[in-house]
Write an enzyme that holds these catalytic residues in place. Structure first.
Site, PDB file in Angstrom:
ATOM      1  N   LYS A 126      53.630  -4.616  56.756  1.00 19.01           N
ATOM      2  CA  LYS A 126      54.346  -2.983  56.800  1.00 19.01           C
ATOM      3  C   LYS A 126      55.840  -3.176  57.271  1.00 19.01           C
ATOM      4  CE  LYS A 126      52.607   1.046  56.515  1.00 19.01           C
ATOM      5  NZ  LYS A 126      51.461   1.634  55.648  1.00 19.01           N
ATOM      6  N   ASP A 166      55.296   5.092  52.381  1.00 14.72           N
ATOM      7  CA  ASP A 166      54.614   5.651  53.318  1.00 14.72           C
ATOM      8  C   ASP A 166      55.045   6.858  54.001  1.00 14.72           C
ATOM      9  OD1 ASP A 166      52.067   4.775  55.220  1.00 14.72           O
ATOM     10  OD2 ASP A 166      53.490   5.231  56.627  1.00 14.72           O
TER      11      ASP A 166
HETATM   12  P1  NDP Z   1      54.603  12.111  53.795  1.00 13.95           P
HETATM   13  O1  NDP Z   1      55.903  11.722  54.451  1.00 13.95           O
HETATM   14  O2  NDP Z   1      54.660  12.250  52.374  1.00 13.95           O
HETATM   15  O3  NDP Z   1      54.097  13.309  54.582  1.00 13.95           O
HETATM   16  C1  NDP Z   1      53.643  12.955  55.996  1.00 13.95           C
HETATM   17  C2  NDP Z   1      53.104  14.500  56.435  1.00 13.95           C
HETATM   18  O4  NDP Z   1      52.653  14.211  57.688  1.00 13.95           O
HETATM   19  C3  NDP Z   1      54.240  15.478  56.578  1.00 13.95           C
HETATM   20  O5  NDP Z   1      53.531  16.658  56.205  1.00 13.95           O
HETATM   21  C4  NDP Z   1      54.746  15.464  58.126  1.00 13.95           C
HETATM   22  O6  NDP Z   1      55.229  16.593  58.417  1.00 13.95           O
HETATM   23  C5  NDP Z   1      53.483  15.140  58.731  1.00 13.95           C
HETATM   24  N1  NDP Z   1      53.533  14.416  59.781  1.00 13.95           N
HETATM   25  C6  NDP Z   1      54.456  13.118  59.912  1.00 13.95           C
HETATM   26  N2  NDP Z   1      54.305  12.738  61.163  1.00 13.95           N
HETATM   27  C7  NDP Z   1      54.002  13.702  62.079  1.00 13.95           C
HETATM   28  C8  NDP Z   1      53.804  13.904  63.296  1.00 13.95           C
HETATM   29  N3  NDP Z   1      54.423  12.972  64.359  1.00 13.95           N
HETATM   30  N4  NDP Z   1      53.231  14.913  63.791  1.00 13.95           N
HETATM   31  C9  NDP Z   1      52.812  15.862  62.607  1.00 13.95           C
HETATM   32  N5  NDP Z   1      52.964  15.775  61.631  1.00 13.95           N
HETATM   33  C10 NDP Z   1      53.407  14.660  61.194  1.00 13.95           C
HETATM   34  O7  NDP Z   1      53.683  10.793  54.246  1.00 13.95           O
HETATM   35  P2  NDP Z   1      52.217  10.298  53.582  1.00 13.95           P
HETATM   36  O8  NDP Z   1      51.816  11.781  53.017  1.00 13.95           O
HETATM   37  O9  NDP Z   1      52.478   9.328  52.599  1.00 13.95           O
HETATM   38  O10 NDP Z   1      51.328   9.784  54.814  1.00 13.95           O
HETATM   39  C11 NDP Z   1      50.508  10.499  55.556  1.00 13.95           C
HETATM   40  C12 NDP Z   1      49.764   9.574  56.267  1.00 13.95           C
HETATM   41  O11 NDP Z   1      48.754   8.725  55.109  1.00 13.95           O
HETATM   42  C13 NDP Z   1      50.458   8.621  56.959  1.00 13.95           C
HETATM   43  O12 NDP Z   1      49.442   8.260  58.188  1.00 13.95           O
HETATM   44  C14 NDP Z   1      50.186   7.313  56.236  1.00 13.95           C
HETATM   45  O13 NDP Z   1      50.283   5.984  56.882  1.00 13.95           O
HETATM   46  C15 NDP Z   1      48.995   7.295  55.512  1.00 13.95           C
HETATM   47  N6  NDP Z   1      48.893   6.861  54.266  1.00 13.95           N
HETATM   48  C16 NDP Z   1      49.631   6.750  53.284  1.00 13.95           C
HETATM   49  C17 NDP Z   1      49.392   6.117  52.177  1.00 13.95           C
HETATM   50  C18 NDP Z   1      50.295   6.615  50.782  1.00 13.95           C
HETATM   51  O14 NDP Z   1      50.217   5.899  49.607  1.00 13.95           O
HETATM   52  N7  NDP Z   1      51.518   7.318  50.953  1.00 13.95           N
HETATM   53  C19 NDP Z   1      48.344   5.195  51.885  1.00 13.95           C
HETATM   54  C20 NDP Z   1      47.458   5.220  52.864  1.00 13.95           C
HETATM   55  C21 NDP Z   1      47.656   5.752  54.266  1.00 13.95           C
HETATM   56  P3  NDP Z   1      56.958  16.721  58.607  1.00 13.95           P
HETATM   57  O15 NDP Z   1      57.151  16.889  57.321  1.00 13.95           O
HETATM   58  O16 NDP Z   1      57.126  17.895  59.653  1.00 13.95           O
HETATM   59  O17 NDP Z   1      57.253  15.339  59.158  1.00 13.95           O
HETATM   60  O1  2IT Z   2      49.008   2.716  54.295  1.00  7.01           O
HETATM   61  C1  2IT Z   2      49.105   2.144  53.097  1.00  7.01           C
HETATM   62  O2  2IT Z   2      48.046   1.814  52.602  1.00  7.01           O
HETATM   63  C2  2IT Z   2      50.217   2.522  52.304  1.00  7.01           C
HETATM   64  N1  2IT Z   2      51.043   3.113  53.088  1.00  7.01           N
HETATM   65  C3  2IT Z   2      50.272   2.229  51.114  1.00  7.01           C
HETATM   66  C4  2IT Z   2      50.597   0.674  50.873  1.00  7.01           C
HETATM   67  C5  2IT Z   2      50.893   0.173  49.551  1.00  7.01           C
HETATM   68  O3  2IT Z   2      51.490  -0.862  49.406  1.00  7.01           O
HETATM   69  O4  2IT Z   2      50.665   0.992  48.626  1.00  7.01           O
END
Ligand code: NDP
Ligand code: 2IT
Length: 446
Positions: A126, A166
């Site tokens: 990561k 992420d």
């Molecule tokens: P994005 O940046 O697309 O979206 C993040 C969302 O979460 C936004 O709505 C953001 O609000 C909100 N957010 C982030 N930090 C905070 C906080 N501290 N308090 C409140 N709201 C918050 O990210 P993703 O959708 O990609 O990721 C969301 C979650 O999913 C994370 O935990 C990530 O690690 C996990 N994840 C993502 C994967 C992926 O493929 N993208 C894979 C597996 C897990 P704001 O816009 O106001 O910051």
């Molecule tokens: O938390 C996760 O699994 C991710 N943000 C996706 C990682 C990836 O390599 O696609």
């Protein structure tokens, strides 16, 4: 607490001070693994648990860049290369002001077991930066990404370490990062995943994490002869994971009534249908606005500074960030009749919340199982890059569904307790661990 877990954790805390999220992630896993390792002494003698809690390598670097006013800005960049026993390091990059070494170590640690669960040959890593993309112009984001990749490019490669997105890193950022890697190394390779379809990306990768979390919820519900059809769903976040979770819930006949961001949450009792979701996606992905604007547009409630867990629903999909559901929130969910929790986010539930789920014996899919669809399709993107042949949407989606089913089966295999309750936490931790641990044993004391 089990005295053996306590002893192990005191070593981890002494060696990794001031990294509470890393302690939390390791503790949850140790609670499942310490008893398992006692029953399987080969892992004990080889100190596999101690080894997997120590990153193989950590890279920390300065990221200087020039903003639109001509001023020099300095951020900190990281890549945690946690474990390469079963494949090249693989895991996302997070750009958010809260990023620090402890947070990235927790995420990299989770990633090792998650990637193992996918059945694909990927190690765990990561990275990211304390850079805040909010309020920055496209030009500033590009300059930051170019500087970040100028240093990172020496440490990654398609056979070494393959980053992805992420929080704060989506298609736009992956494009800027890929462009700079290609320029520096003069190589067009699958060094990043989450690329656009025209230049080496995979269909379904943007959708994969959200879709996967919904497929996993459906698998869990099927063990009770139930499904998402007709269920009211509470979703947090409004980014990549929340958006495609909402899309898939709608397809399965459920109704999503909440979305959130760091400012608060919206409650739309009519349901966020395809049309409203399309509007929210344009708001978040193109105009990069706040979720409060949704409430203004559609005339529904906006709860500033709050999270959605007090809203009545049958299913919850935390899809924003770590520790967004505490013990009190968990109790509210249970009292309101929530039957299933599928974690799109990484470690969104505090240890207190998880205890509440376990006591109530509800269906609880922890992040490393429920959100593994994202990295799984990243693995499929790597496969397509190696073959230099893209698959159709249907092919990738079918493989994603097969992988989510297989992760569910692994959880059932390793997590079913004497009374028949499926402890998905235990199942995912042990199921993810065995392949990594056996590979480490085979490869010697490395
Ligand atoms: P994005 O940046 O697309 O979206 C993040 C969302 O979460 C936004 O709505 C953001 O609000 C909100 N957010 C982030 N930090 C905070 C906080 N501290 N308090 C409140 N709201 C918050 O990210 P993703 O959708 O990609 O990721 C969301 C979650 O999913 C994370 O935990 C990530 O690690 C996990 N994840 C993502 C994967 C992926 O493929 N993208 C894979 C597996 C897990 P704001 O816009 O106001 O910051
Ligand atoms: O938390 C996760 O699994 C991710 N943000 C996706 C990682 C990836 O390599 O696609």
């Amino acid at each position: 607490m089990d005295p053996k877990v306590e002893q192990f954790m005191s070593g981890i805390k002494a060696k990794n001070p001031a990294q509470p999220e890393f302690h939390q992630a390791v503790h949850e896993v140790a609670e499942s693994l310490v008893p398992f390792i006692e029953e399987n002494p080969k892992y004990k003698h080889a100190k596999v648990l101690e080894r997997i809690a120590e990153p193989e390598r950590v890279i920390i670097f300065r990221v200087p860049w020039i903003d639109d006013m001509g001023e020099i800005q300095i951020n900190r960049g990281f890549r945690v290369e946690m474990n390469s026993a079963i494949g090249p390091y693989k895991g996302g990059l997070r750009f958010h002001p809260t990023v620090n070494l402890g947070i990235l170590k927790f995420l990299a640690f989770e990633q090792v077991l998650k990637n193992s669960l996918t059945t694909l040959p990927m190690g765990g890593g990561k990275g990211g930066s304390d850079f805040d993309p909010k309020g920055k112009t496209d030009n500033e984001v590009m300059h930051f990404c170019q500087s970040f990749m100028t240093e990172l490019s020496r440490h990654i490669g398609p056979e070494t370490d393959v980053p992805a997105g992420d929080i704060g890193v989506g298609g736009r950022e992956i494009g800027f990062l890929f462009g700079q890697y290609k320029r520096i190394r003069n190589e067009f390779t699958g060094v990043l995943t989450g690329k656009a379809i025209e230049w080496g990306g995979s269909l379904i990768r943007p959708e994969a994490t959200g879709y996967g979390a919904v497929y996993f919820a459906e698998e869990m519900l099927q063990t009770k002869g139930d499904s998402l059809k007709g269920k009211t769903c509470i979703v947090s976040g409004s980014g990549n994971v929340a958006q495609y979770t909402t899309e898939k819930i709608n397809e399965f006949g459920g109704k999503v009534v909440t979305l959130s961001d760091s400012g608060g949450f919206i409650y739309d009792p009519k349901g966020i249908d395809a049309e409203r979701l399309a509007w929210a996606m344009e708001l978040k992905n193109i105009r990069r606005g706040r979720i409060s604007e949704y409430a203004e547009k559609f005339g529904c409630e906006y709860h500033e500074g709050e999270r959605p867990w007090g809203i009545k629903g049958d299913a919850a999909f935390p899809s924003a960030t770590e520790n967004e559901i505490n013990e009190e929130d968990a109790r509210k969910l249970i009292v309101n009749g929530c039957k299933v929790i599928s974690e799109g986010a990484n470690m969104p539930s505090t240890p207190g919340a998880i205890e509440v789920y376990m006591e109530s014996k509800i269906l609880y899919g922890p992040g490393k199982a429920a959100n593994a669809g994202g990295v799984a399709v990243s693995g499929l993107e790597m496969t397509q890059n190696s073959m230099r042949l893209p698959w159709t949407r249907e092919e990738v989606d079918a493989r994603l569904q097969t992988i989510m089913k297989s992760i569910h089966e692994t959880c059932v295999k390793f997590g079913t307790e004497k009374d028949g309750y499926i402890n998905y936490v235990k199942g995912a931790n042990i199921g993810g661990f065995v392949k990594v641990a056996d590979s480490m044993l085979a490869q010697g004391a490395v």
